[in-house]
Motif scaffolding. Structure first.
Motif, PDB file in Angstrom:
ATOM      1  N   ALA A  17       0.821  -1.212   0.000  1.00  0.00           N
ATOM      2  CA  ALA A  17       0.000   0.000   0.000  1.00  0.00           C
ATOM      3  C   ALA A  17       0.857   1.266   0.000  1.00  0.00           C
ATOM      4  CB  ALA A  17      -0.941   0.002   1.202  1.00  0.00           C
ATOM      5  N   ALA A  18       1.993   1.235   0.675  1.00  0.00           N
ATOM      6  CA  ALA A  18       2.846   2.424   0.808  1.00  0.00           C
ATOM      7  C   ALA A  18       3.728   2.670  -0.408  1.00  0.00           C
ATOM      8  CB  ALA A  18       3.727   2.294   2.045  1.00  0.00           C
ATOM      9  N   ARG A  19       3.984   1.655  -1.213  1.00  0.00           N
ATOM     10  CA  ARG A  19       4.986   1.749  -2.282  1.00  0.00           C
ATOM     11  C   ARG A  19       4.723   2.857  -3.289  1.00  0.00           C
ATOM     12  NH1 ARG A  19       3.160  -0.054  -7.120  1.00  0.00           N
ATOM     13  NH2 ARG A  19       1.505  -1.591  -7.070  1.00  0.00           N
ATOM     14  N   PHE A  28      14.919  -3.951  -4.203  1.00  0.00           N
ATOM     15  CA  PHE A  28      14.382  -5.012  -3.355  1.00  0.00           C
ATOM     16  C   PHE A  28      15.423  -6.102  -3.170  1.00  0.00           C
ATOM     17  CE2 PHE A  28      12.479  -9.160  -2.799  1.00  0.00           C
ATOM     18  CZ  PHE A  28      11.417  -8.954  -1.941  1.00  0.00           C
ATOM     19  N   THR A  29      15.564  -6.561  -1.941  1.00  0.00           N
ATOM     20  CA  THR A  29      16.370  -7.745  -1.681  1.00  0.00           C
ATOM     21  C   THR A  29      15.689  -8.553  -0.590  1.00  0.00           C
ATOM     22  OG1 THR A  29      18.610  -8.605  -1.357  1.00  0.00           O
ATOM     23  CG2 THR A  29      17.922  -6.794   0.091  1.00  0.00           C
ATOM     24  N   ASN A  30      16.131  -9.768  -0.427  1.00  0.00           N
ATOM     25  CA  ASN A  30      15.504 -10.624   0.581  1.00  0.00           C
ATOM     26  C   ASN A  30      16.515 -11.608   1.139  1.00  0.00           C
ATOM     27  OD1 ASN A  30      15.004 -12.024  -2.214  1.00  0.00           O
ATOM     28  ND2 ASN A  30      14.801 -13.645  -0.693  1.00  0.00           N
ATOM     29  N   GLY A  31      16.142 -12.204   2.264  1.00  0.00           N
ATOM     30  CA  GLY A  31      16.972 -13.222   2.887  1.00  0.00           C
ATOM     31  C   GLY A  31      16.505 -13.492   4.299  1.00  0.00           C
ATOM     32  N   VAL A  32      17.215 -14.388   4.978  1.00  0.00           N
ATOM     33  CA  VAL A  32      16.885 -14.731   6.356  1.00  0.00           C
ATOM     34  C   VAL A  32      17.497 -13.697   7.306  1.00  0.00           C
ATOM     35  CG1 VAL A  32      17.099 -16.477   8.175  1.00  0.00           C
ATOM     36  CG2 VAL A  32      16.702 -17.186   5.799  1.00  0.00           C
ATOM     37  N   PHE A  33      18.758 -13.342   7.086  1.00  0.00           N
ATOM     38  CA  PHE A  33      19.474 -12.376   7.931  1.00  0.00           C
ATOM     39  C   PHE A  33      19.369 -12.775   9.400  1.00  0.00           C
ATOM     40  CE2 PHE A  33      18.271 -10.027   4.082  1.00  0.00           C
ATOM     41  CZ  PHE A  33      19.511  -9.594   3.662  1.00  0.00           C
ATOM     42  N   TRP A  96       8.151  -8.967   5.288  1.00  0.00           N
ATOM     43  CA  TRP A  96       8.424 -10.404   5.353  1.00  0.00           C
ATOM     44  C   TRP A  96       7.570 -11.156   4.349  1.00  0.00           C
ATOM     45  CZ3 TRP A  96       6.276  -7.503   9.263  1.00  0.00           C
ATOM     46  CH2 TRP A  96       4.913  -7.681   9.496  1.00  0.00           C
ATOM     47  N   PHE A  97       7.946 -12.409   4.124  1.00  0.00           N
ATOM     48  CA  PHE A  97       7.167 -13.305   3.258  1.00  0.00           C
ATOM     49  C   PHE A  97       7.217 -14.699   3.858  1.00  0.00           C
ATOM     50  CE2 PHE A  97      11.471 -13.316   1.730  1.00  0.00           C
ATOM     51  CZ  PHE A  97      11.737 -14.618   1.334  1.00  0.00           C
ATOM     52  N   ASP A  98       6.124 -15.424   3.723  1.00  0.00           N
ATOM     53  CA  ASP A  98       6.011 -16.751   4.319  1.00  0.00           C
ATOM     54  C   ASP A  98       6.194 -17.873   3.294  1.00  0.00           C
ATOM     55  OD1 ASP A  98       5.615 -18.340   6.656  1.00  0.00           O
ATOM     56  OD2 ASP A  98       3.592 -18.803   5.953  1.00  0.00           O
ATOM     57  N   GLN A  99       6.240 -17.525   2.016  1.00  0.00           N
ATOM     58  CA  GLN A  99       6.425 -18.520   0.968  1.00  0.00           C
ATOM     59  C   GLN A  99       7.900 -18.918   0.901  1.00  0.00           C
ATOM     60  OE1 GLN A  99       5.109 -15.438   0.513  1.00  0.00           O
ATOM     61  NE2 GLN A  99       2.931 -15.964   0.477  1.00  0.00           N
ATOM     62  N   GLU A 104       5.795 -13.749  -5.106  1.00  0.00           N
ATOM     63  CA  GLU A 104       4.479 -13.101  -5.003  1.00  0.00           C
ATOM     64  C   GLU A 104       4.609 -11.664  -4.504  1.00  0.00           C
ATOM     65  OE1 GLU A 104       0.427 -13.584  -2.352  1.00  0.00           O
ATOM     66  OE2 GLU A 104       1.546 -15.408  -2.855  1.00  0.00           O
ATOM     67  N   LEU A 105       5.430 -11.454  -3.481  1.00  0.00           N
ATOM     68  CA  LEU A 105       5.637 -10.117  -2.929  1.00  0.00           C
ATOM     69  C   LEU A 105       6.288  -9.195  -3.955  1.00  0.00           C
ATOM     70  CD1 LEU A 105       5.498  -8.196  -0.500  1.00  0.00           C
ATOM     71  CD2 LEU A 105       7.681  -9.167   0.268  1.00  0.00           C
ATOM     72  N   ILE A 106       7.269  -9.708  -4.676  1.00  0.00           N
ATOM     73  CA  ILE A 106       7.916  -8.906  -5.725  1.00  0.00           C
ATOM     74  C   ILE A 106       6.892  -8.482  -6.773  1.00  0.00           C
ATOM     75  CG2 ILE A 106       9.562  -9.013  -7.653  1.00  0.00           C
ATOM     76  CD1 ILE A 106      11.321 -10.802  -5.810  1.00  0.00           C
ATOM     77  N   GLY A 107       6.002  -9.401  -7.142  1.00  0.00           N
ATOM     78  CA  GLY A 107       4.958  -9.073  -8.116  1.00  0.00           C
ATOM     79  C   GLY A 107       4.035  -7.964  -7.629  1.00  0.00           C
ATOM     80  N   GLN A 108       3.786  -7.914  -6.338  1.00  0.00           N
ATOM     81  CA  GLN A 108       2.923  -6.877  -5.772  1.00  0.00           C
ATOM     82  C   GLN A 108       3.657  -5.550  -5.607  1.00  0.00           C
ATOM     83  OE1 GLN A 108       1.768  -8.906  -2.181  1.00  0.00           O
ATOM     84  NE2 GLN A 108       0.005  -9.885  -3.151  1.00  0.00           N
ATOM     85  N   LEU A 109       4.935  -5.609  -5.253  1.00  0.00           N
ATOM     86  CA  LEU A 109       5.713  -4.383  -5.018  1.00  0.00           C
ATOM     87  C   LEU A 109       6.229  -3.747  -6.303  1.00  0.00           C
ATOM     88  CD1 LEU A 109       7.806  -5.381  -1.871  1.00  0.00           C
ATOM     89  CD2 LEU A 109       5.958  -3.705  -1.988  1.00  0.00           C
ATOM     90  N   ARG A 110       6.477  -4.570  -7.310  1.00  0.00           N
ATOM     91  CA  ARG A 110       6.997  -4.110  -8.606  1.00  0.00           C
ATOM     92  C   ARG A 110       8.238  -3.210  -8.467  1.00  0.00           C
ATOM     93  NH1 ARG A 110       3.585  -5.096 -13.006  1.00  0.00           N
ATOM     94  NH2 ARG A 110       4.444  -3.313 -14.107  1.00  0.00           N
TER      95      ARG A 110
END
Length: 159
Positions: A17-19, A28-33, A96-99, A104-110
């Motif tokens: 919503a904020a993007r 965008f990046t992701n990981g466990v960290f 966060w993402f649970d998948q 899916e999150l990347i597709g929503q954030l674009r």
């Protein structure tokens, strides 16, 4: 009074919503960290320099466990991992993402750019194809410091 960096932590829905109001280019990046180390913070700073805003998406605890790093991983829970990342000056937003993947999150954030560590072949990731479908791109950042949470955990356990 909550810590100021807490305002940088968004649920996935809040993040999406904020993007629209966030500056571009959006990285965008992701990981466990799991255990934040010098390799992580150097990587995140390099990623932030590639755009106007850096979003970091972390695996939920359940998603991280499915990665097979060990039955007791992550050592730090999702809320603690998000807080530590949000406290970094180079990180503008944490979600966060649970998948198993953040597709899916990347597709929503674009985002305009997705970034991974140098051990990834960006051409083989479905995330790369997705981001390129709307004109974005994908970059792998070479590791500057030979650090690994898994190696650190192993070293602690053998002492």
């Amino acid at each position: 009074m909550p810590a100021r960096f807490e305002s940088k932590i968004f649920s996935p829905a809040e993040c999406v919503a904020a993007r629209a109001g966030w500056p571009r280019p959006l990285v965008f990046t992701n990981g466990v960290f799991d255990i934040l180390h010098r390799g992580h913070v150097t990587y995140l700073d390099a990623a932030a320099q590639l755009g106007a805003m850096l979003i970091v998406a972390i695996n939920t605890d359940a998603s991280a466990r499915r990665l097979g790093k060990g039955p007791d991983r992550p050592l730090n829970g999702q809320d603690d991992r998000a807080a530590l990342l949000a406290s970094l000056a180079s990180v503008d937003a944490v979600t966060w993402f649970d998948q198993d993947t953040p597709l899916e999150l990347i597709g929503q954030l674009r985002p305009d750019l997705i970034v991974k560590g140098g051990d990834y072949d960006m051409e083989t990731l479905p995330e790369t194809a997705l981001v390129r479908s709307w004109g974005g791109d994908a970059v792998a950042i070479d590791f500057e410091h030979d650090r690994s949470t898994s190696k650190l955990v192993q070293r602690i356990r053998t002492r």
